[in-house]
Design a protein around this motif. Sequence first.
Motif, PDB file in Angstrom:
ATOM      1  N   THR A  17     -11.412  13.731   5.432  1.00  0.00           N
ATOM      2  CA  THR A  17     -12.193  12.489   5.490  1.00  0.00           C
ATOM      3  C   THR A  17     -11.615  11.449   4.546  1.00  0.00           C
ATOM      4  O   THR A  17     -11.473  10.278   4.908  1.00  0.00           O
ATOM      5  CB  THR A  17     -13.669  12.767   5.142  1.00  0.00           C
ATOM      6  OG1 THR A  17     -14.194  13.716   6.077  1.00  0.00           O
ATOM      7  CG2 THR A  17     -14.493  11.490   5.179  1.00  0.00           C
ATOM      8  N   ILE A  18     -11.259  11.859   3.339  1.00  0.00           N
ATOM      9  CA  ILE A  18     -10.659  10.928   2.378  1.00  0.00           C
ATOM     10  C   ILE A  18      -9.304  10.452   2.892  1.00  0.00           C
ATOM     11  O   ILE A  18      -8.990   9.257   2.845  1.00  0.00           O
ATOM     12  CB  ILE A  18     -10.537  11.582   0.990  1.00  0.00           C
ATOM     13  CG1 ILE A  18     -11.942  11.855   0.423  1.00  0.00           C
ATOM     14  CG2 ILE A  18      -9.740  10.695   0.032  1.00  0.00           C
ATOM     15  CD1 ILE A  18     -11.954  12.758  -0.798  1.00  0.00           C
ATOM     16  N   GLU A  19      -8.499  11.387   3.418  1.00  0.00           N
ATOM     17  CA  GLU A  19      -7.193  11.003   3.962  1.00  0.00           C
ATOM     18  C   GLU A  19      -7.345  10.061   5.154  1.00  0.00           C
ATOM     19  O   GLU A  19      -6.493   9.205   5.388  1.00  0.00           O
ATOM     20  CB  GLU A  19      -6.407  12.258   4.376  1.00  0.00           C
ATOM     21  CG  GLU A  19      -5.953  13.094   3.201  1.00  0.00           C
ATOM     22  CD  GLU A  19      -5.377  14.444   3.603  1.00  0.00           C
ATOM     23  OE1 GLU A  19      -5.552  14.856   4.775  1.00  0.00           O
ATOM     24  OE2 GLU A  19      -4.752  15.092   2.730  1.00  0.00           O
ATOM     25  N   GLY A  20      -8.450  10.201   5.901  1.00  0.00           N
ATOM     26  CA  GLY A  20      -8.686   9.371   7.085  1.00  0.00           C
ATOM     27  C   GLY A  20      -9.163   7.961   6.780  1.00  0.00           C
ATOM     28  O   GLY A  20      -9.328   7.151   7.698  1.00  0.00           O
ATOM     29  N   ILE A  22      -7.482   5.681   5.585  1.00  0.00           N
ATOM     30  CA  ILE A  22      -6.391   4.818   6.047  1.00  0.00           C
ATOM     31  C   ILE A  22      -5.842   5.463   7.320  1.00  0.00           C
ATOM     32  O   ILE A  22      -5.124   6.464   7.245  1.00  0.00           O
ATOM     33  CB  ILE A  22      -5.286   4.676   4.982  1.00  0.00           C
ATOM     34  CG1 ILE A  22      -5.873   4.069   3.711  1.00  0.00           C
ATOM     35  CG2 ILE A  22      -4.134   3.831   5.510  1.00  0.00           C
ATOM     36  CD1 ILE A  22      -4.900   3.946   2.568  1.00  0.00           C
ATOM     37  N   PRO A  23      -6.182   4.908   8.488  1.00  0.00           N
ATOM     38  CA  PRO A  23      -5.752   5.521   9.749  1.00  0.00           C
ATOM     39  C   PRO A  23      -4.223   5.648   9.835  1.00  0.00           C
ATOM     40  O   PRO A  23      -3.485   4.772   9.405  1.00  0.00           O
ATOM     41  CB  PRO A  23      -6.281   4.545  10.815  1.00  0.00           C
ATOM     42  CG  PRO A  23      -7.393   3.812  10.137  1.00  0.00           C
ATOM     43  CD  PRO A  23      -6.997   3.727   8.691  1.00  0.00           C
ATOM     44  N   ARG A  24      -3.791   6.768  10.369  1.00  0.00           N
ATOM     45  CA  ARG A  24      -2.383   7.078  10.609  1.00  0.00           C
ATOM     46  C   ARG A  24      -1.534   7.095   9.337  1.00  0.00           C
ATOM     47  O   ARG A  24      -0.315   6.962   9.396  1.00  0.00           O
ATOM     48  CB  ARG A  24      -1.775   6.109  11.642  1.00  0.00           C
ATOM     49  CG  ARG A  24      -2.408   6.247  13.029  1.00  0.00           C
ATOM     50  CD  ARG A  24      -1.856   5.262  14.025  1.00  0.00           C
ATOM     51  NE  ARG A  24      -2.016   3.866  13.655  1.00  0.00           N
ATOM     52  CZ  ARG A  24      -3.134   3.158  13.746  1.00  0.00           C
ATOM     53  NH1 ARG A  24      -4.228   3.723  14.203  1.00  0.00           N
ATOM     54  NH2 ARG A  24      -3.171   1.887  13.408  1.00  0.00           N
ATOM     55  N   ALA A  25      -2.155   7.248   8.171  1.00  0.00           N
ATOM     56  CA  ALA A  25      -1.396   7.334   6.915  1.00  0.00           C
ATOM     57  C   ALA A  25      -0.787   8.722   6.770  1.00  0.00           C
ATOM     58  O   ALA A  25      -1.282   9.689   7.341  1.00  0.00           O
ATOM     59  CB  ALA A  25      -2.299   7.039   5.721  1.00  0.00           C
ATOM     60  N   THR A  26       0.297   8.801   6.007  1.00  0.00           N
ATOM     61  CA  THR A  26       0.913  10.097   5.693  1.00  0.00           C
ATOM     62  C   THR A  26       0.147  10.698   4.523  1.00  0.00           C
ATOM     63  O   THR A  26       0.168  10.132   3.422  1.00  0.00           O
ATOM     64  CB  THR A  26       2.391   9.898   5.310  1.00  0.00           C
ATOM     65  OG1 THR A  26       3.048   9.223   6.381  1.00  0.00           O
ATOM     66  CG2 THR A  26       3.062  11.235   5.028  1.00  0.00           C
ATOM     67  N   PRO A  27      -0.540  11.832   4.705  1.00  0.00           N
ATOM     68  CA  PRO A  27      -1.377  12.391   3.640  1.00  0.00           C
ATOM     69  C   PRO A  27      -0.648  12.584   2.313  1.00  0.00           C
ATOM     70  O   PRO A  27      -1.204  12.329   1.248  1.00  0.00           O
ATOM     71  CB  PRO A  27      -1.850  13.722   4.219  1.00  0.00           C
ATOM     72  CG  PRO A  27      -1.856  13.495   5.692  1.00  0.00           C
ATOM     73  CD  PRO A  27      -0.665  12.609   5.952  1.00  0.00           C
ATOM     74  N   ALA A  28       0.604  13.015   2.352  1.00  0.00           N
ATOM     75  CA  ALA A  28       1.334  13.269   1.099  1.00  0.00           C
ATOM     76  C   ALA A  28       1.608  11.984   0.322  1.00  0.00           C
ATOM     77  O   ALA A  28       1.879  12.025  -0.874  1.00  0.00           O
ATOM     78  CB  ALA A  28       2.649  13.983   1.399  1.00  0.00           C
ATOM     79  N   ALA A  29       1.536  10.836   1.004  1.00  0.00           N
ATOM     80  CA  ALA A  29       1.817   9.561   0.340  1.00  0.00           C
ATOM     81  C   ALA A  29       0.550   8.882  -0.179  1.00  0.00           C
ATOM     82  O   ALA A  29       0.627   7.815  -0.776  1.00  0.00           O
ATOM     83  CB  ALA A  29       2.545   8.627   1.311  1.00  0.00           C
TER      84      ALA A  29
END
Length: 200
Positions: A17-20, A22-29
């Motif tokens: 949810t936190i990673e989402g 920013i849509p389509r973001a690279t989680p590691a970044a």
Amino acid sequence: MATARQTDPRLQIMTETIEGLIPRATPAALSVAVTEALPGLGERSNTWTGSPAGHAERLFTALYGRPAAGDPLSPLAQAEDAKRARDIVGEMAALQRGHADLTAAPWYPARPGDLVHVHYEAGGLSDAFGETYLITAGTDGFLSMQLLCHTLSATEDAEGMVGCFAVDDDPDPLMELWFEAGPHRLTIVRDGRPVHSGGA
């Protein structure tokens, strides 16, 4: 790639949810920043920055208690697991996450006088043991990490394992230890106070 601490689906949902956000973001970044602006002090503020997984774990702990630890893996072991699974994205993410977790720590970078203890579980031909290193100023402007003591007997150290993380004049003496042994095995003490308790 999920680490051992992310086996609880509630923690995984929080992280995703936190990673989402920013849509389509690279989680590691991604990183999470919380800022407290101090009124009347101009530009001064207090900031906490961490990974989405670290932020999710803090929320999870507040709601449900510490997640089941299982067998934590070092960043390098996580990357090797992903490599064996032919998951190049997971491999890179594990390495980037390990680097981000170290460099975003509030006590980072290491300073002369820091004590670094690493704990090794029993296995193979040795019992559980520990090593303690001292961070010192190097001769060429960087930092060195010297072995102070260890608890492995001379007969158990037949292959010369002890002191393998000592470095001279390294710009980041903790990097190899952080990636190979893993943050969960490290205790870092600064000015007589623990600033990182990986085994806690």
